[in-house]
Design an enzyme around this catalytic site. Structure first.
Site: not given
Ligand code: UT7
Length: 316
Positions: A117, A243, A273
């Protein structure tokens, strides 16, 4: 020009989100979960899953949008860097297939990086380094993930969290724009991992609460380090692009640093996500909404598997 002083300028952005929407209610028909739990614990309302598209199909669309918006001649590209942990193949890389599909020049390095990520921010840092050594003007940086292919749809602790998508940016070096970064890693194959050696287990595994605690301590550390290195205060920053893992992580960070939550743009409610794609998707969406104006200071922060973390200050 001292290369340390050269910042980067994001001249254009792009994104692609697959049209297939998977709601929390859809998932509650597959695993023992419900819309209320997912919204309250994560802020996620829906996510988009690929419906036959490959990682590279999404990456190409996002990259093409960024190139078209930039209006550049691709012969001026110095590099094609793609951040992903979910490539279609071990080889060829997603970046090489972007090079093929978009007929980018064959004299530029094209390769993937995997920092989960944190990948897009790592990618910007790598692309900046390549631009410093190249006579060419621009670099293409993409974050693209097809995480739905790596989800255990029997594990409610992970399958409700992730989505697919791609984001991209065209960057150039700039003498005027400030650039400060703080990148790091702490190897750990227990909190969050996705094995590739054992096909049966080729799924995302996560100890959610350990990753949560890692996130709420790491993100403030990244932001504070970037602010200290840049010699600016938290109030000088126009937007924080974090993020998009969990609304509660972002709320916790905002409260801990006493920064108004409105400065943290969120779209996780729509996409979940998307790992390395989340930061460039946010930047592209904010850009298209006209929220980003020249001179604005933006701090982007990524964290995730590796473990990795990355914070960067850019000026729009
Ligand atoms: O991008 C990579 C980085 N990843 C992250 O940032 C994820 C970080 N972690 C998180 O966002 C949160 O830890 C989660 C959203 C994954 C989980 O939230 P939590 O508040 O930490 O819940 P928990 O794991 O402590 O679980 C609480 C309860 C458990 O039930 P019991 O043991 O209390 O009976 C879980 O089994 O919630 C249960 N649970 C669920 N219930 C309904 C876990 N997942 C679900 C679910 N639906 N999907």
């Amino acid at each position: 020009m001292n290369s340390d002083l050269q910042g980067i300028h994001i001249i254009a952005t792009g994104r692609y989100i697959p049209p297939k929407v998977v709601t929390n209610d859809d998932l509650s028909e597959i695993v023992d979960t419900n819309d209320e739990w997912i919204r309250q614990r994560t802020g996620i309302e829906r996510r988009h899953f690929s419906d036959g598209e490959k990682n590279v199909d999404m990456a190409v669309k996002a990259a093409k949008m960024a190139i078209d918006h930039a209006g550049i001649d691709t012969s001026e590209l110095a590099a094609c860097v793609t951040a992903t942990f979910s490539p279609d193949y071990f080889v060829p890389s997603v970046a090489c297939m972007i090079q093929k599909e978009l007929e980018l020049p064959d004299d530029i390095p094209s390769f993937d990086i995997n920092a989960a990520c944190s990948g897009f921010i790592y990618g910007m840092q790598v692309a900046r380094g390549m631009l410093l050594q190249s006579p060419k003007k621009y670099a293409l940086v993409v974050g693209s993930e097809i995480i739905s292919k790596f989800l255990d749809m029997e594990d409610r602790g992970t399958c409700v969290l992730f989505g697919d998508g791609a984001g991209a940016a065209i960057i150039e070096l700039s003498d005027e724009k400030k650039y400060v970064s703080y990148l790091g890693a702490g190897g750990n194959d227990e909190y969050i991992f996705c094995p590739n050696a054992d096909e049966e287990k080729r799924k995302v595994h996560m100890d959610g609460s350990k990753v949560f605690r890692f996130a709420v301590s790491t993100v403030p550390k990244c932001i504070n380090n970037v602010l200290d290195k840049a010699g600016i205060s938290k109030d000088d920053v126009d937007f924080y692009v974090c993020h998009q893992a969990n609304k509660r992580i972002i709320e916790n960070v905002a409260a801990k640093l006493d920064i108004p939550l409105e400065k943290f743009y969120m779209n996780l409610q729509e996409y979940g996500n998307t790992s390395a794609a989340s930061v460039p998707i946010v930047l592209s969406e904010m850009n298209d909404k006209g929220l980003l104006r020249p001179g604005m200071k933006i701090v982007c922060v990524g964290f995730g598997a590796g473990l990795t973390w990355a914070g960067v200050l850019i000026e729009w």
